[in-house]
Design a protein around this motif. Structure first.
Motif, PDB file in Angstrom:
ATOM      1  N   UNK A 117       0.859  -1.169   0.000  1.00  0.00           N
ATOM      2  CA  UNK A 117       0.000   0.000   0.000  1.00  0.00           C
ATOM      3  C   UNK A 117       0.897   1.221   0.000  1.00  0.00           C
ATOM      4  N   UNK A 118       0.522   2.214  -0.776  1.00  0.00           N
ATOM      5  CA  UNK A 118       1.165   3.525  -0.723  1.00  0.00           C
ATOM      6  C   UNK A 118       0.113   4.508  -0.249  1.00  0.00           C
ATOM      7  N   UNK A 119       0.483   5.348   0.705  1.00  0.00           N
ATOM      8  CA  UNK A 119      -0.386   6.410   1.212  1.00  0.00           C
ATOM      9  C   UNK A 119       0.317   7.730   0.917  1.00  0.00           C
ATOM     10  N   UNK A 120      -0.348   8.588   0.151  1.00  0.00           N
ATOM     11  CA  UNK A 120       0.242   9.866  -0.248  1.00  0.00           C
ATOM     12  C   UNK A 120      -0.656  10.989   0.260  1.00  0.00           C
ATOM     13  N   UNK A 121      -0.083  11.858   1.090  1.00  0.00           N
ATOM     14  CA  UNK A 121      -0.882  12.953   1.634  1.00  0.00           C
ATOM     15  C   UNK A 121      -1.118  14.014   0.567  1.00  0.00           C
ATOM     16  N   UNK A 122      -2.270  14.626   0.659  1.00  0.00           N
ATOM     17  CA  UNK A 122      -2.661  15.751  -0.202  1.00  0.00           C
ATOM     18  C   UNK A 122      -3.232  16.823   0.711  1.00  0.00           C
TER      19      UNK A 122
END
Length: 169
Positions: A117-122
């Motif tokens: 899983x990749x979690x990328x903040x925005x």
């Protein structure tokens, strides 16, 4: 080693390398300028559960005011329900779980060894999730970046040494 076994192991190694390349390209597309800052393996009672990698702009030290990405590559099977429940328990432990159960249930799927899983903040209120290179959801809630990412990167994680290595300290 028999040639057949050697070929199978080589194919497995290539598949793992390609999966890592796909995930890295997801992070590069979702967070231009991101570079690896640190990595660490999380263990629970000595059993390795996942390898984590932190990506920041230019590989700089973690700055909570900027967007960053976290990649988890699982080292064993965990159900999507396990991922949701453990995330909610950690959010509760760190200061109360926000009402995001339904969103987490849409985001988290069963994982097997090698899945990631990749979690990328925005910004402070959104995190995009990719499972094995495929976008699966966006978690939205006021302050969710700080709340969710603190599970791995905050001052009160389950393992200070894991967090220091992940932050590249």
């Amino acid at each position: 080693m028999p040639r057949f076994m050697h070929n199978c192991l080589s194919a497995l190694g290539l598949a793992v390398a390609l999966a890592g390349a796909v995930q890295a390209s997801v992070i590069e597309r979702a967070l231009p300028g991101a570079e690896l800052r640190g990595e660490s393996t999380f263990r629970f009672v000595g059993v390795p559960l996942y390898k984590a990698r932190l990506f920041t702009h230019g590989g700089a030290p973690l700055d909570w005011s900027r967007d960053f990405a976290l990649e988890l590559t699982y080292l064993r099977y965990l159900s999507g329900a396990d991922l949701v429940e453990s995330t909610l328990r950690e959010l509760e432990r760190l200061g109360g779980a926000p009402p995001v159960r339904g969103q987490l249930e849409r985001c988290f799927r069963d994982v097997r060894r090698g899945d990631s899983y990749a979690a990328v903040s925005k910004g402070p209120d959104r995190i995009g999730f990719w499972n094995n290179g495929q976008r699966v959801c966006t978690l939205s809630h006021p302050g969710i970046k700080g709340r969710f990412m603190a599970i791995f990167l905050g001052p009160d994680t389950r393992s200070a040494s894991f967090t220091r290595r992940l932050k590249g300290e």
